[in-house]
Design an enzyme around this catalytic site. Structure first.
Site, PDB file in Angstrom:
ATOM      1  N   HIS A  57       0.862  -1.187   0.000  1.00  0.00           N
ATOM      2  CA  HIS A  57       0.000   0.000   0.000  1.00  0.00           C
ATOM      3  C   HIS A  57       0.899   1.239   0.000  1.00  0.00           C
ATOM      4  O   HIS A  57       1.229   1.792   1.053  1.00  0.00           O
ATOM      5  CB  HIS A  57      -0.923  -0.005   1.218  1.00  0.00           C
ATOM      6  N   GLN A 150     -10.924   0.693   0.151  1.00  0.00           N
ATOM      7  CA  GLN A 150     -10.629   0.363   1.549  1.00  0.00           C
ATOM      8  C   GLN A 150     -11.876   0.300   2.419  1.00  0.00           C
ATOM      9  O   GLN A 150     -11.968  -0.521   3.334  1.00  0.00           O
ATOM     10  CB  GLN A 150      -9.659   1.399   2.117  1.00  0.00           C
ATOM     11  N   HIS A 208      -8.630  -8.068  -1.612  1.00  0.00           N
ATOM     12  CA  HIS A 208      -8.474  -8.355  -0.182  1.00  0.00           C
ATOM     13  C   HIS A 208      -9.708  -9.170   0.219  1.00  0.00           C
ATOM     14  O   HIS A 208     -10.841  -8.687   0.062  1.00  0.00           O
ATOM     15  CB  HIS A 208      -8.487  -7.069   0.638  1.00  0.00           C
ATOM     16  N   GLU A 211      -9.933 -11.393   5.225  1.00  0.00           N
ATOM     17  CA  GLU A 211      -8.816 -10.994   6.084  1.00  0.00           C
ATOM     18  C   GLU A 211      -9.349 -10.799   7.503  1.00  0.00           C
ATOM     19  O   GLU A 211      -9.499  -9.691   8.002  1.00  0.00           O
ATOM     20  CB  GLU A 211      -8.163  -9.703   5.568  1.00  0.00           C
TER      21      GLU A 211
END
Length: 422
Positions: A57, A150, A208, A211
């Protein structure tokens, strides 16, 4: 410009060879009789293709402590802090930090990077800055940009439109974070949106996913099934999947068969995964890293990412992929001789494969992107977290490192044991 690297260890080949480079290409590997303007004696050291970081990132690097430190050390506090830091982002702020981190990367042999950039911002400040960084740093490092929501695609206001705009501006890969959406239905919907965007723009996918330590977080199952149904084989990557550490074995092994059929790539991020997961446990505390060993044994392509470099989620790190590999093999119970070599491949060839890098590897005809490590083998390189003595891109030396020396009572000592791992 001609260059010759002499007496090189290449991969697991015990025979030392020379590498002849001209006009940015590897022309010949073997015994080279002629001379060149630049000659480097590798002296039996390992010459490898460059390290690849498929998951970082760069918009968040070097922000640790701003506006506050992560006191709990949890993923969730990290996201909360980042939401505050994001308000302070400027174009130049992002560029300055990202470029500094990329210089660290290059000095340590990383020449291929995939960065996830937060697009939950109506101005897309970080995304626009990273598009410029990618162009301005191209002589040193090759960068892929993931459009990363995000705070969610469905859950964040105008999230889908921001994803679309980011792809139009210059993002290379479609990202996502289904387990962070408000509900399971929203998470599933986000995967549908991700696939639609990827097909519309003809982009690869890197999500992602799962997680978390929640063994009921199973979005990756839907992602793999969607990949098969949409005939998107080999173009989808599942990052993290830390919940897989907590899945029961019967389900995990069934899942791996679906991954293989989908040709799904997996990225583990050992530094962040180990630091952030298991935070709700007392004892025993789960390791929180996905099943690297079992995935590799199942024939699934697994790469390793650095993920964070001194940011709200991971306060440490120096952007060194050998540190990542060292953590992975210890936590993953992969200290068998062949397994250690496999871990080295996870920060080189495996990650290059999931990033669809052409012309990668030390092979005649390929681009002359390579590194010379201060170690004779893959295992020694990881054990010592060895310096990268030379970094070569397009046949040009772009970085050098002078190794440190240690003395005891004025006698120079070496941390190598001759005859082992050579």
């Amino acid at each position: 410009m001609k260059m010759i690297i002499r007496n090189a260890h290449i991969g697991e080949d015990k025979e030392l060879k020379d590498i002849f480079i001209e006009n940015g290409k590897i022309i010949k590997i073997g015994k080279i009789e002629e001379k060149a303007e630049i000659e480097i004696d590798a002296d039996g050291k390992l010459v490898s293709p460059p390290f690849v970081d498929p998951h970082v990132h760069l918009d968040a690097v070097l922000t640790v402590g701003d506006p506050q430190y992560n006191i709990s050390g949890t993923l969730w506090e990290g996201i909360e802090i980042w939401s505050k830091r994001k308000l302070k982002l400027t174009h130049e702020d992002v560029k300055k930090r990202a470029k500094e981190a990329l210089k660290w990367a290059v000095a340590q042999g990383i020449l291929k990077v995939r960065t996830h950039v937060d697009v939950c911002d109506p101005e897309l400040t970080a995304l626009k800055a990273m598009v410029e960084v990618k162009q301005e740093m191209r002589e040193l490092v090759d960068v892929q940009i993931v459009s990363f929501p995000q705070e969610g695609i469905v859950s964040f206001p105008d999230g889908e439109n921001l994803m679309r705009k980011s792809l139009e501006i210059g993002a290379d890969i479609v990202g996502g974070i289904p387990h962070y959406e408000f509900s399971r239905d929203d998470g599933i919907k986000s995967i549908d949106i991700i696939m639609d965007l990827a097909k519309s723009f003809d982009k690869d996918i890197d999500v992602h996913i799962d997680e978390t330590d929640d063994d009921q977080s199973r979005f990756v199952e839907y992602l793999a099934a969607k990949t098969i149904k949409e005939n998107y084989f080999g173009r989808v990557t599942a990052s993290h999947i830390t919940a897989m550490h907590s899945y029961n074995n019967a389900y995990a092994y069934k899942l791996m068969s679906v991954f293989k059929k989908a040709q799904l790539n997996v990225i583990a991020n050992p530094l962040d995964n180990i630091a952030l997961q298991g935070r709700f446990d007392n004892y025993p505390i789960r390791r929180g890293m996905t099943r690297i060993k079992e995935l590799l044994k199942s024939g699934i392509n697994v790469g390793l990412g650095h993920d964070s470099v001194m940011d709200p989620w991971y306060p440490l790190g120096r952007y060194n992929m050998l540190q990542v590999a060292f953590m992975a093999l210890n936590v993953g119970h992969m200290t068998g001789y062949n397994e250690i070599n496999e871990i080295f491949d996870a920060i080189t060839y495996n990650s290059a494969k999931l990033m669809n890098l052409s012309d990668y590897g030390i092979k005649e005809g390929n681009k002359a992107d390579l590194i010379i490590l201060n170690a004779p083998s893959k295992i020694e390189a990881i054990r010592l977290r060895s310096e990268v003595l030379y970094v070569i891109k397009n046949g040009n030396i772009i970085a050098k490192t002078t190794p440190a020396k240690s003395y005891v009572n004025d006698e120079e000592i070496s941390f190598r044991v001759i005859g082992i791992y050579e």
